[in-house]
Scaffold this motif. Structure first.
Motif: not given
Lengths: 255, 255
Positions: A148-167
């Motif tokens: 969940h922390e990685e997901t939030e990090l990616i979103l916070s840096l301007g990533g899309t949901p798809k990028q945020a849950v990619h891994r």
């Protein structure tokens, strides 16, 4: 095999019952229920199949496949109850896998278009698709929660949901497919596959039985990959809202 | 679009031209509890504002509202005079950068982590840029090839700051970024943030539980208690708070 011999075979149920009783394992009730259920369910299926084979009606084939998909959906949806709309997502996935595999099998004349082939193969495909679906949903729910922390990090840096849950998505897809591939590597070394054993016992030529078993194995590879990828891409958008925000309550709520 | 929402609000926005972020009766609640209650106020553009208060005061939630990771349950937020809802989520998150307390590192090298904000846009970071960003946060370019998981807490925090800076945010939100660091590292990070604020004219909002830090670094201070903004103004207010709760909080922290 006659009914008399089947009744004699109940000795294999008696052994665990006696042992459970003497050792106080407390398994008697469950063993009896399981035995009765398996007898009733399988005999019902047997007579049903006989009826469908005899009738040679496409309607009954479709009906049986519909039943299989319904039962598989009912089983798998409990694991994905945190995902909105999981029921239709599972139905669409199972239906797609079924149409794709049967479409290839029938159009390329790999199997004859009779109930005797279509129904058992559909059963194996849908059954495996269900197991894969459950494996995937279990893993995906826990991956999303633990990363969940990685997901939030990616979103916070301007990533899309798809990028945020990619891994989490890719990890879960891989993890659910690997057992199918691994099982295929060791098949035949320790244990003969159930379908193949059954065919051989029923008197089929072993090489014929092996060829059918291989066909099933290849089918299951496609089934595994398609099931987890489809479910993955159906599921991840429901973890986010239209402002690209992660809906935490949803992923944390376990069935 | 710019300012239209502000004019409609009118009265209580004397500082509107200077406000990097402005709140009007902003509340945030989950199903179970209210986390923020009717926050009204603003963060001055180009300055460092520190945000203090006991844990559970809703400070981190306020940050997540500013960066668009969450949406307010009610009330309005303007970023640079534009209603927060008028921003595309991705654009908002790039302009309002957040450095999270956890300093989560993605698997890979430090350079991979610095490149992440660009990679999310399908772009890359040149070697010169990578060196520039790592040097801005006081680490040598030899760090770029280090595995991100081998860094110390302070180094991770620096990389985390540099990573957020890659988006060139106009506003920088820092969530207790020195809380797990020793005095020397803390002091270095403080100097670094002051430097970034002066060099890039970046508006900085800094959540801290060190009142000394809040006084020293912040031109302005907000004190939040139990989801409410109880006192705000020049940081000196911490020396002699008007509000009784703030007085008690300051006294408690000092002991």
């Amino acid at each position: 095999m006659s009914f008399i011999t089947l009744v004699i075979a109940l000795v294999f149920v008696a052994i665990p019952l006696v042992l459970s009783k003497t050792l106080n394992l407390g398994l008697e009730r469950d063993t009896i229920v399981a035995t009765i259920r398996s007898i009733v369910q399988l005999l019902a299926v047997g007579y049903l199949l006989q009826f469908v084979f005899d009738s040679e009606s496409i309607l009954y084939i479709v009906l049986m496949i519909g039943l299989m998909i319904g039962a598989a959906t009912e089983n798998a949806r409990k694991k994905g109850s945190s995902i909105p709309g999981i029921t239709w997502k599972l139905i669409v996935t199972f239906l797609f896998v079924q149409v794709l595999t049967q479409g290839i099998l029938l159009s390329l004349n790999i199997i004859p278009a009779t109930a005797q082939y279509i129904i058992p193969i559909s059963g194996m495909v849908i059954g495996n698709s269900m197991v894969l679906g459950i494996l995937f949903l279990n893993r995906f729910t826990s991956e999303v929660a633990s990363r969940h922390e990685e997901t939030e990090l990616i979103l916070s840096l301007g990533g899309t949901p798809k990028q945020a849950v990619h891994r989490p998505l890719v990890t879960s897809i891989k993890a659910s497919i690997i057992p199918t591939i691994e099982a295929q590597k060791t098949i035949g070394l320790v244990q003969l596959p159930g379908m193949m054993s059954g065919q051989i016992i029923a008197g089929a030529d072993p090489v014929q039985a092996v060829m059918f078993q291989l066909l099933i194995l290849f089918l299951l590879l496609t089934t595994a990959v398609i099931t987890s990828i489809m479910l993955g891409y159906f599921s991840y958008p429901t973890l986010f809202n239209d402002r690209m925000q992660f809906i935490k309550e949803r992923s944390n709520r376990e069935a | 679009m710019v300012g239209s929402g502000l004019n409609a609000k009118g009265s209580d926005s004397m500082m509107e031209d200077e406000a990097a972020i402005q709140f009007h009766e902003v509340s945030f609640a989950t199903k179970e509890l209210t986390i923020l209650e009717s926050i009204t106020g603003s963060f001055v553009r180009g300055e460092i504002t520190t945000l203090v208060g006991p844990s559970g005061a809703g400070k981190s939630t306020l940050f997540r509202l500013c960066n668009g990771l969450l949406s307010a349950s009610s009330g309005d937020i303007w970023i640079d005079g534009v209603m927060i809802g008028d921003y595309e989520p991705v654009q908002l998150r790039r302009e309002v950068g957040i450095v999270l307390q956890s300093a989560t590192m993605m698997t890979g090298t430090v350079r991979d982590n610095l490149e992440l904000p660009r990679a999310l846009q399908g772009e890359s970071l040149t070697d010169d840029e990578a060196e520039e960003y790592i040097e801005v946060v006081g680490l040598g370019k030899e760090f770029l090839t280090r595995n991100s998981h081998d860094l110390s807490g302070g180094q991770k925090q620096r990389v985390s700051i540099a990573r957020t800076l890659v988006n060139r945010p106009k506003i920088l939100l820092l969530d207790e970024i020195t809380s797990s660091l020793d005095r020397v590292s803390t002091h270095e990070i403080e100097e670094l943030i002051v430097h970034i604020n002066q060099r890039y004219k970046t508006t900085v909002i800094w959540i801290t539980h060190h009142l000394d830090q809040a006084l020293q670094i912040g031109t302005y201070t907000w004190v939040m208690i139990d989801g409410e903004l109880v006192e705000s103004g020049p940081s000196n207010l911490l020396r002699n708070p008007e509000n009784e709760d703030v007085r008690r909080f300051v006294k408690g922290e000092a002991e």
